[in-house]
Design a protein around this motif. Structure first.
Motif, PDB file in Angstrom:
ATOM      1  N   GLY A 228       0.771  -1.238   0.000  1.00  0.00           N
ATOM      2  CA  GLY A 228       0.000   0.000   0.000  1.00  0.00           C
ATOM      3  C   GLY A 228       0.796   1.278   0.000  1.00  0.00           C
ATOM      4  O   GLY A 228       0.282   2.327   0.383  1.00  0.00           O
ATOM      5  N   PHE A 229       2.056   1.238  -0.429  1.00  0.00           N
ATOM      6  CA  PHE A 229       2.788   2.511  -0.520  1.00  0.00           C
ATOM      7  C   PHE A 229       3.553   2.578  -1.847  1.00  0.00           C
ATOM      8  O   PHE A 229       3.835   1.554  -2.478  1.00  0.00           O
ATOM      9  N   ALA A 230       3.834   3.804  -2.246  1.00  0.00           N
ATOM     10  CA  ALA A 230       4.492   4.046  -3.526  1.00  0.00           C
ATOM     11  C   ALA A 230       5.738   4.904  -3.317  1.00  0.00           C
ATOM     12  O   ALA A 230       5.950   5.469  -2.241  1.00  0.00           O
ATOM     13  N   ALA A 231       6.534   4.989  -4.341  1.00  0.00           N
ATOM     14  CA  ALA A 231       7.768   5.770  -4.274  1.00  0.00           C
ATOM     15  C   ALA A 231       7.463   7.256  -4.185  1.00  0.00           C
ATOM     16  O   ALA A 231       6.535   7.763  -4.816  1.00  0.00           O
ATOM     17  N   GLU A 232       8.268   7.939  -3.387  1.00  0.00           N
ATOM     18  CA  GLU A 232       8.148   9.391  -3.267  1.00  0.00           C
ATOM     19  C   GLU A 232       9.525   9.959  -2.910  1.00  0.00           C
ATOM     20  O   GLU A 232      10.032   9.704  -1.813  1.00  0.00           O
ATOM     21  N   PRO A 233      10.158  10.700  -3.827  1.00  0.00           N
ATOM     22  CA  PRO A 233      11.473  11.268  -3.517  1.00  0.00           C
ATOM     23  C   PRO A 233      11.412  12.094  -2.244  1.00  0.00           C
ATOM     24  O   PRO A 233      10.462  12.847  -2.024  1.00  0.00           O
ATOM     25  N   VAL A 287       9.923  -4.053   7.650  1.00  0.00           N
ATOM     26  CA  VAL A 287      10.196  -5.386   8.175  1.00  0.00           C
ATOM     27  C   VAL A 287       9.246  -5.672   9.348  1.00  0.00           C
ATOM     28  O   VAL A 287       9.044  -4.828  10.220  1.00  0.00           O
ATOM     29  N   GLY A 288       8.659  -6.845   9.344  1.00  0.00           N
ATOM     30  CA  GLY A 288       7.787  -7.243  10.440  1.00  0.00           C
ATOM     31  C   GLY A 288       6.572  -6.350  10.564  1.00  0.00           C
ATOM     32  O   GLY A 288       5.834  -6.139   9.603  1.00  0.00           O
ATOM     33  N   GLU A 289       6.374  -5.793  11.772  1.00  0.00           N
ATOM     34  CA  GLU A 289       5.225  -4.934  12.038  1.00  0.00           C
ATOM     35  C   GLU A 289       5.489  -3.469  11.692  1.00  0.00           C
ATOM     36  O   GLU A 289       4.648  -2.611  11.920  1.00  0.00           O
ATOM     37  N   GLU A 290       6.661  -3.206  11.148  1.00  0.00           N
ATOM     38  CA  GLU A 290       7.025  -1.827  10.806  1.00  0.00           C
ATOM     39  C   GLU A 290       6.079  -1.274   9.752  1.00  0.00           C
ATOM     40  O   GLU A 290       5.713  -1.951   8.800  1.00  0.00           O
ATOM     41  N   LYS A 291       5.680  -0.010   9.910  1.00  0.00           N
ATOM     42  CA  LYS A 291       4.797   0.644   8.953  1.00  0.00           C
ATOM     43  C   LYS A 291       5.627   1.398   7.913  1.00  0.00           C
ATOM     44  O   LYS A 291       6.704   1.910   8.218  1.00  0.00           O
ATOM     45  N   PRO A 292       5.134   1.474   6.668  1.00  0.00           N
ATOM     46  CA  PRO A 292       5.848   2.242   5.649  1.00  0.00           C
ATOM     47  C   PRO A 292       5.999   3.696   6.083  1.00  0.00           C
ATOM     48  O   PRO A 292       5.042   4.326   6.540  1.00  0.00           O
ATOM     49  N   SER A 293       7.200   4.222   5.948  1.00  0.00           N
ATOM     50  CA  SER A 293       7.491   5.589   6.365  1.00  0.00           C
ATOM     51  C   SER A 293       7.973   6.401   5.164  1.00  0.00           C
ATOM     52  O   SER A 293       8.138   5.882   4.063  1.00  0.00           O
ATOM     53  N   ALA A 294       8.208   7.690   5.419  1.00  0.00           N
ATOM     54  CA  ALA A 294       8.751   8.554   4.362  1.00  0.00           C
ATOM     55  C   ALA A 294      10.109   8.038   3.902  1.00  0.00           C
ATOM     56  O   ALA A 294      10.455   8.140   2.721  1.00  0.00           O
TER      57      ALA A 294
END
Length: 325
Positions: A228-233, A287-294
């Motif tokens: 559910g996340f996409a690339a963002e410079p 990784v694991g339970e980590e949420k996608p971040s900036a």
């Protein structure tokens, strides 16, 4: 300011110094900027002052000071420091992140990143012998010249002006992609190896590393989409990644490969890009339970930029860039 824009700014400073009589030199076609070396500082550095010193008849540091005075006021440049024998160290405005800027440029230009006008309006006449390697090299040079705004023509016969060391045997049994690589990766004066080594899927095979790196980038992008996340410079946090320099160098490499009729330069450069992006990929996805971040989005954007360069470079060499490997 991207590395390409900064290179143009330095070139403009040289041209202005020549026009105003401060330097008596032939203005170079382009200026290379890269990460500062040991003892350097700032965001970028260039050795242009050292290169111009002898033809200018002035000490390198004097040439550097002349150019420094013209660069300090350039848009996007915060400071310029002269170090060592005459290295120009350039700091950009604080709000400018060079890695993010480069990634945005690559995303905007896509497969045309690195294409330029170094040969705009020129017709490059290639005359080659009737030999498979010469034919393959000429075909790649035609594409490289077109990518720099020129046009190349190919004729057969003597005297030849494009005569790489011939292939010792027919490369066709290797298959189209491996045969192309076997003939293009070595320097023109080196004897190509027509062996099954080009087919093995392991790290010792440069072609495998390049194509594997592209396929891994595409796989990481697909997995990011599933999460559910996409690339963002985004900001690089002030840390220059090892991938930055080869990506920033890509336009210079393409121009040199076209001007010098040397697709081997591009092939070796793609290996450098592949070797720089592969260590980045394990840190792209949470990784694991980590949420996608900036940070994950920024690393994905950087990886995808490398994938764009790999795909574009392979295409110019006439080699497929696989989605899966």
């Amino acid at each position: 300011m991207t590395p390409v824009e900064l290179s143009r700014a330095v070139l403009h400073a040289v041209r202005c110094a020549v026009d105003d009589g401060e330097l008596s030199v032939t203005v170079p076609e382009r200026v290379v900027v890269s990460e500062p070396g040991p003892g350097g500082c700032g965001d970028f550095a260039t050795t242009v002052a050292l290169q111009l010193a002898r033809p200018a008849g002035q000490p390198p540091r004097r040439v550097a000071e002349i150019l420094r005075g013209r660069l300090v006021g350039a848009e996007g440049v915060r400071d310029v420091v002269v170090t060592g024998a005459g290295f120009l160290n350039i700091s950009l405005e604080d709000q400018v992140d060079p890695v993010a800027g480069l990634v945005r440029e690559i995303r905007e230009k896509g497969a045309r990143y690195g294409h330029g006008d170094a040969l705009a309006g020129q017709v490059v006449a290639l005359r080659v012998p009737y030999e498979v390697r010469a034919e393959v090299v000429a075909d790649a040079v035609v594409r490289l010249v077109a990518a720099q705004g020129g046009r190349a023509t190919v004729e057969h016969g003597e005297p030849a002006n494009l005569r790489p060391v011939p292939a010792p045997e027919d490369p066709a049994p290797l298959g189209a992609d491996a045969a192309q690589w076997a003939l293009l990766h070595p320097a023109p004066h080196d004897r190509p190896r027509i062996t099954a080594d080009h087919l093995v899927q392991r790290e010792g095979n440069p072609l495998f590393r390049v194509r594997y790196a592209h396929a891994r980038v595409r796989s990481v992008s697909r997995n990011a989409g599933r999460l559910g996340f996409a690339a963002e410079p985004g900001p690089s946090g002030g840390t220059k990644t090892a991938l930055f320099t080869p990506l920033a160098d890509h336009p210079r490499i393409l121009a040199g490969a076209a001007i010098h009729r040397a697709p081997d330069r591009l092939a070796r450069h793609l290996v450098t890009v592949a070797d720089a992006v592969l260590p980045l990929l394990p840190s792209v996805l949470p990784v694991g339970e980590e949420k996608p971040s900036a940070a994950h989005r920024a690393r994905l954007a950087l990886a995808e930029a490398a994938g764009t360069v790999l795909a574009g470079g392979l295409s110019l060499l006439g080699i497929d860039a696989p989605e899966h490997l």
